[in-house]
Scaffold this motif. Structure first.
Motif, PDB file in Angstrom:
ATOM      1  N   THR A 124     -67.786  -6.934  21.722  1.00 29.56           N
ATOM      2  CA  THR A 124     -68.117  -7.803  22.851  1.00 29.56           C
ATOM      3  C   THR A 124     -67.743  -9.226  22.454  1.00 29.56           C
ATOM      4  N   ARG A 125     -67.712 -10.094  23.453  1.00 28.44           N
ATOM      5  CA  ARG A 125     -67.199 -11.452  23.230  1.00 28.44           C
ATOM      6  C   ARG A 125     -67.959 -12.206  22.141  1.00 28.44           C
ATOM      7  N   ASP A 126     -69.269 -12.110  22.128  1.00 27.68           N
ATOM      8  CA  ASP A 126     -70.073 -12.811  21.126  1.00 27.68           C
ATOM      9  C   ASP A 126     -70.866 -11.816  20.275  1.00 27.68           C
ATOM     10  N   GLY A 127     -70.310 -10.596  20.108  1.00 28.34           N
ATOM     11  CA  GLY A 127     -71.027  -9.554  19.387  1.00 28.34           C
ATOM     12  C   GLY A 127     -70.889  -9.660  17.877  1.00 28.34           C
ATOM     13  N   ASP A 128     -71.422  -8.646  17.187  1.00 32.65           N
ATOM     14  CA  ASP A 128     -71.388  -8.621  15.730  1.00 32.65           C
ATOM     15  C   ASP A 128     -69.993  -8.257  15.233  1.00 32.65           C
ATOM     16  N   ASN A 129     -69.733  -8.653  14.002  1.00 31.72           N
ATOM     17  CA  ASN A 129     -68.458  -8.347  13.350  1.00 31.72           C
ATOM     18  C   ASN A 129     -68.429  -6.865  12.956  1.00 31.72           C
ATOM     19  N   ILE A 130     -67.389  -6.133  13.415  1.00 28.71           N
ATOM     20  CA  ILE A 130     -67.266  -4.711  13.060  1.00 28.71           C
ATOM     21  C   ILE A 130     -66.145  -4.485  12.045  1.00 28.71           C
ATOM     22  N   LYS A 131     -65.665  -5.553  11.425  1.00 31.29           N
ATOM     23  CA  LYS A 131     -64.619  -5.410  10.415  1.00 31.29           C
ATOM     24  C   LYS A 131     -65.116  -4.513   9.280  1.00 31.29           C
ATOM     25  N   ASP A 140     -60.338   1.619  23.798  1.00 30.06           N
ATOM     26  CA  ASP A 140     -61.455   0.675  23.840  1.00 30.06           C
ATOM     27  C   ASP A 140     -60.925  -0.755  23.815  1.00 30.06           C
ATOM     28  N   PRO A 141     -61.531  -1.681  24.571  1.00 31.81           N
ATOM     29  CA  PRO A 141     -61.187  -3.097  24.402  1.00 31.81           C
ATOM     30  C   PRO A 141     -61.771  -3.609  23.090  1.00 31.81           C
ATOM     31  N   VAL A 142     -61.123  -4.605  22.504  1.00 33.49           N
ATOM     32  CA  VAL A 142     -61.612  -5.180  21.260  1.00 33.49           C
ATOM     33  C   VAL A 142     -61.307  -6.675  21.269  1.00 33.49           C
ATOM     34  N   PHE A 143     -62.216  -7.447  20.675  1.00 38.86           N
ATOM     35  CA  PHE A 143     -62.085  -8.902  20.634  1.00 38.86           C
ATOM     36  C   PHE A 143     -61.699  -9.333  19.218  1.00 38.86           C
ATOM     37  N   LEU A 144     -60.664 -10.157  19.121  1.00 38.56           N
ATOM     38  CA  LEU A 144     -60.276 -10.765  17.845  1.00 38.56           C
ATOM     39  C   LEU A 144     -60.771 -12.205  17.849  1.00 38.56           C
ATOM     40  N   LEU A 187     -58.924 -11.223  23.783  1.00 35.98           N
ATOM     41  CA  LEU A 187     -59.380  -9.916  24.269  1.00 35.98           C
ATOM     42  C   LEU A 187     -58.163  -8.996  24.345  1.00 35.98           C
ATOM     43  N   ILE A 188     -58.181  -7.934  23.529  1.00 35.84           N
ATOM     44  CA  ILE A 188     -57.068  -6.980  23.458  1.00 35.84           C
ATOM     45  C   ILE A 188     -57.439  -5.750  24.276  1.00 35.84           C
TER      46      ILE A 188
END
Length: 728
Positions: A124-131, A140-144, A187-188
C-alpha cells in the motif's frame, strides 16, 4: 506615499557552484550560504531595516519552506534530500505583512552527489516494507518507495531485474519516473507482465532495481547500484490486467512542491522533430504537451535514401550559461550511433540537422534472411543529446532499413483448356482451329498420363533496398518442381473435355474454353506512419491476386457461312467459291461473338501495428459481352496513264455491349465491406472507313471514320457502401 522596504537582495558569501547576476545560484547542500539586502527603497526607516523577514519558497510561491526573522542578512542551507534539479526562491520583506514582497528574489538550487539513501517495496502507499518479506503474486500492484539525495526534481529511469543463475536478467524499464520532494513513489501495475519475461519460473522469484539519471546508474552509501533487494514474487497469478505505472506525491507533503517549470536562463522550452511529412512535438514545458520522450522510428537506405531529420529547439538560448567550461555556449549536440560516439553537430538558429542511414549491404550479402521479417530486424540507434542548464534530453532515433521483400508466383497454360470447332468453318479458319484443337488434345493427354499439363511458372523471392537501387533474388529453381502440385486444374481440364462433346456440329462455330492465367504476390516491408502514432514505423503487408480469367469461354459464329447454309445449299456453295477466289482482293467477315469470364483481382495493404489503417479491395466479377462485327478489307492493283498503282481499303462496323455483375470485398478505416456491383456497358457502334492509294513512291491515305456512336448509354446501380459493412 512613497514605497519603502527591500528593493533587491544579493549573494553575500559562501561556496557556490554557479552564480551570475544574482539570477540563479547553485549552492552545496547542507552548507550555509549568506544572503543580504543589496538595496533599499529610498526613505525606508531604520526600524524596518532592523526587522526583515526572509522566506524560502517554491518557485510558484505556493509553499513557504523556511522562514527567518532578523536583520538585513541571513544564512541559508538546503538539505541533501531537497537538492537536485528543483529550484527554490529566496525573498525578503521589511513589512509587517510578510506576504507584501516586491518579488525581487533570487533563485537557489542545492547540489550534492546523487544517492539512493533507502529503498522499500510496499503493498500500500504508506504501508510496511515487504523487502525480503512475504511474497506477492503476479498481477498484484506494488509500490516502490525511494529516499534520495541530490535528485529532487529529476526524471529517472528504473530498471527491474530478475535474479538468475549467471547474469541477472533485465525484465522491464520504467521511464519518466519523477523524484518529488526527494522521494520516488512509483505505483507499479504490470507485475503480470514480468512473468512472461522469466526464462525458468521458480516457486519464488527475486527482483530488484537499478536507477539511472541520464546514462549514469545511481549508487547507495555502500557504492552499490542494486536497490530494493529483493521483492519476492510467488508463482501465482492474481490478476492479468496490465496498466501503466503512476508517479505519486509523497504521503507527507514535505516543505517543497515539485515544479515542472524551470528558470535557468541557459535553456530551451520545447523540442519538435520533423521528417518529411511527419512532425512531432516530443517535449514542451508548457501544457498540454507532456514532457514525454519517445523513440522516433525511421525507415532509411544508404546512398540513395538518406533521411534528413530536423530537430527544433524553441526559445533556445545558451549565451547566458553560467557553468564554467560548459559546452552549452558552443551550441553543440552530442551524437552516438549504437553507443559509439559520432562527430558533434552544430545547433544553428535553434535547429540541429541529422542525416541518418541504415547501412546493411555488407550484412545482407552475408546473411540476407536476417532481414526477412521487419519486426525481427534490430534497428540502428542514433542518440541525440540536447543539453542546457534548464533541461537535458536524449532523443533516440531508431533507423530501420528500407528493405522490401516480395514473393511472386505466376502460372499460365500454354494451350486452352478445350477447343472445339465445326467442319462448317471456311478453309481459311480450319487451319488455325485444328492447331488449337491439337494443342488442347495433347494437353489433355498429359493430364491423363502424368497429372500435369503444358504450363509456365515464375516463382521468385526478391529483396530490394536503398530506394530499390540495390536488390537480390532467390528461388527461381523452385519453379520446375511445382508442375505436379496443381491437381485441381487437371480435374477441371478433364471436366471441360466432357463439356465440349455436347456442342452441336451443325453450325460454323468455334468454342474456346480459356485456360486460367493466375498471378499472386505478397510483399512486406516497414514504412513510416503518417496517421496514428507518427513516431512509429509500421510493418506493412501487401497481398495481390489476379486471375484473368479464372473461368472463361468464347463462342464465335460465322454469320455469313451460317446464313448461307440455312438459306440454301446452293447459295452456300456460291459464298464458299466467292470467298476462295476473291481472297486475293477481298476479305469479308460477319461474325457474332459471345464471351463470358469470371475475373478476380485485388490488392490489400495491412498495417500490422495499427490494423484500423488496413485498406484494400478484392473484386470478383462475372462479365458477359456480345460483339457483332461486319468487316471488309479490299486491295488491288491498277494502271492509269502508264503509271502502275495500288489501292487498299477497310470498312467495318462493330456493335458491342456487356453486362457485369459481382462483388467488391474491401477494407478501410470503417471496417470490412462486401459491396455488390451491377453494370450495363451500353451499346456502342464503331464504324471504320480507311483507304490508301499508292503511285510509285507517293502514297495518299484517307480516314473518313466517324466518331463512335452510343446507341444506349452505360448504366450502373449505385450501392451505398455504408449499408454493406459487415461489422456495422
Amino acid at each position: 506615499m512613497p514605497e519603502t522596504g527591500v528593493k533587491k537582495i544579493k549573494f553575500a558569501g559562501g561556496t557556490t557552484y554557479m552564480t551570475g547576476n544574482n539570477s540563479l545560484i547553485v549552492v552545496p547542500a547542507q552548507e550555509k550560504t549568506k544572503f543580504e539586502v543589496a538595496e533599499w527603497y529610498p526613505g525606508t526607516p531604520q526600524a524596518q531595516k532592523n526587522n526583515v523577514t526572509w522566506l524560502l519558497k517554491d518557485v510558484k510561491r505556493n509553499n513557504v519552506i523556511l522562514k527567518f526573522n532578523g536583520i538585513a542578512g541571513v544564512l541559508i542551507n538546503i538539505n541533501k534530500k531537497y537538492s537536485g534539479q528543483a529550484v527554490f526562491l529566496l525573498e525578503a520583506s521589511s513589512s509587517a505583512n510578510a506576504a507584501n514582497i516586491h518579488h525581487s528574489g533570487i533563485l537557489i538550487r542545492g547540489y550534492c552527489k546523487p544517492l539512493i539513501a533507502s529503498s522499500q517495496w510496499r503493498t500500500t502507499r504508506d504501508g510496511d516494507n515487504i523487502k525480503n518479506g512475504d511474497p506477492i503474486s503476479y498481477g498484484d500492484p506494488v509500490f516502490l518507495h525511494l529516499e534520495t539525495e541530490g535528485l529532487n526534481g529529476s526524471t529517472l529511469s528504473v530498471e527491474l531485474y530478475n535474479q538468475q543463475l549467471g547474469d541477472d536478467k533485465k525484465v522491464y524499464t520504467y521511464n519518466n519516473v519523477l523524484c518529488i520532494n526527494g522521494e520516488v513513489n512509483l505505483l507499479i501495475r504490470n507485475t503480470f507482465a514480468w512473468r512472461g519475461k522469466i526464462d525458468w519460473l521458480q516457486p519464488i522469484e527475486n527482483f530488484y532495481i537499478k536507477v539511472k539519471l541520464g546514462n549514469a546508474y545511481i549508487k547507495d552509501s555502500r557504492n552499490q547500484d542494486l536497490h530494493a533487494v529483493y521483492l519476492k514474487v510467488q508463482n501465482k497469478v492474481s490478476n492479468k490486467k496490465i496498466e501503466p505505472p503512476l508517479n505519486l506525491s509523497p504521503v507527507k507533503l514535505g516543505k517543497q512542491e515539485v515544479n515542472d517549470k524551470r528558470y535557468e536562463l541557459c535553456r530551451y522550452t520545447a523540442i519538435t522533430i520533423t521528417e518529411d511529412s511527419r512532425t512531432l512535438k516530443v517535449f514542451s514545458e508548457k501544457p498540454p504537451v507532456p514532457a514525454k520522450l519517445k523513440d522516433f522510428e525511421i525507415v532509411a537506405g544508404e546512398a540513395h535514401n538518406i533521411k534528413k531529420i530536423s530537430v527544433a529547439l524553441e526559445d533556445y538560448h545558451t549565451e547566458k550559461c553560467l557553468v564554467k567550461n560548459s559546452t552549452h555556449k558552443k551550441n553543440v549536440a552530442k551524437v552516438t550511433k549504437d553507443d559509439k560516439p559520432q562527430p558533434d553537430l552544430t545547433i544553428k538558429g535553434g535547429k540541429v540537422e541529422l542525416q541518418l542511414m541504415a547501412d546493411i549491404s555488407n550484412a545482407i550479402n552475408v546473411n540476407p534472411f536476417m532481414y526477412i521479417w521487419p519486426p525481427m530486424i534490430k534497428p540502428q540507434v542514433y542518440q541525440l543529446s540536447l543539453d542546457s542548464c534548464r533541461y537535458t534530453r536524449k532523443l533516440n532515433f531508431l533507423v530501420y532499413p528500407d528493405i522490401k521483400w516480395e514473393l511472386e508466383f505466376k502460372w499460365n497454360h500454354d494451350a486452352p483448356f478445350a477447343f472445339k470447332y465445326s467442319n462448317k468453318l471456311n478453309q481459311y479458319e480450319l487451319k488455325e482451329a485444328r492447331e488449337k484443337a491439337i494443342g488442347s488434345a495433347v494437353d489433355a493427354g498429359m493430364a491423363d498420363a502424368w497429372g500435369e499439363m503444358a504450363q509456365s511458372f515464375e516463382l521468385s523471392l526478391k529483396a530490394k533496398w536503398d530506394k530499390e537501387k540495390q536488390s537480390v533474388e532467390y528461388g527461381k529453381k523452385i519453379c520446375e518442381k511445382i508442375g505436379k502440385t496443381l491437381a485441381t486444374f487437371v480435374k477441371i481440364k478433364q471436366l471441360v473435355a466432357d463439356i465440349t462433346t455436347e456442342v452441336s456440329n451443325r453450325t460454323p462455330f468455334s468454342l474456346t474454353i480459356k485456360s486460367p492465367a493466375i498471378a499472386a504476390s505478397i510483399g512486406w516491408y516497414r514504412d513510416e506512419q503518417t496517421d496514428g502514432d507518427v513516431s512509429k514505423a509500421a510493418t506493412i503487408v501487401e497481398l495481390k491476386f489476379g486471375a484473368d480469367p479464372l473461368i472463361g469461354a468464347e463462342f464465335k459464329i460465322d454469320l455469313i457461312q451460317a446464313g448461307a447454309e440455312f438459306i440454301s445449299p446452293a447459295i452456300g456453295r456460291i459464298i464458299t467459291w466467292l470467298r476462295e477466289h476473291s481472297k486475293k482482293h477481298l476479305d469479308l467477315e460477319f461474325s457474332l461473338t459471345l464471351s463470358g469470364d469470371i475475373k478476380i483481382s485485388g490488392e490489400t495493404q495491412i498495417n500490422v501495428n495499427e490494423p484500423k489503417l488496413t485498406q484494400g479491395k478484392v473484386s470478383a466479377l462475372g462479365v458477359i459481352t456480345v460483339d457483332l462485327l461486319l468487316k471488309a478489307h479490299a486491295k488491288g492493283e491498277f494502271t492509269a496513264i502508264g503509271i502502275q498503282g495500288a489501292a487498299e481499303g477497310e470498312a467495318s462496323a462493330k456493335a458491342s455491349t456487356g453486362v457485369t455483375g459481382g462483388v467488391d470485398v474491401g477494407a478501410d478505416q470503417k471496417g470490412i465491406y462486401i459491396l455488390p456491383r451491377a453494370e450495363f456497358a451500353g451499346v456502342i457502334v464503331t464504324i471504320v472507313l480507311k483507304g490508301s492509294i499508292k503511285y510509285g513512291v507517293m502514297k495518299k491515305t484517307f480516314d473518313k471514320s466517324p466518331d463512335p456512336l452510343t446507341v444506349l448509354k452505360p448504366a450502373s446501380v449505385k450501392f451505398n457502401k455504408d449499408n454493406f459493412y459487415i461489422n456495422h
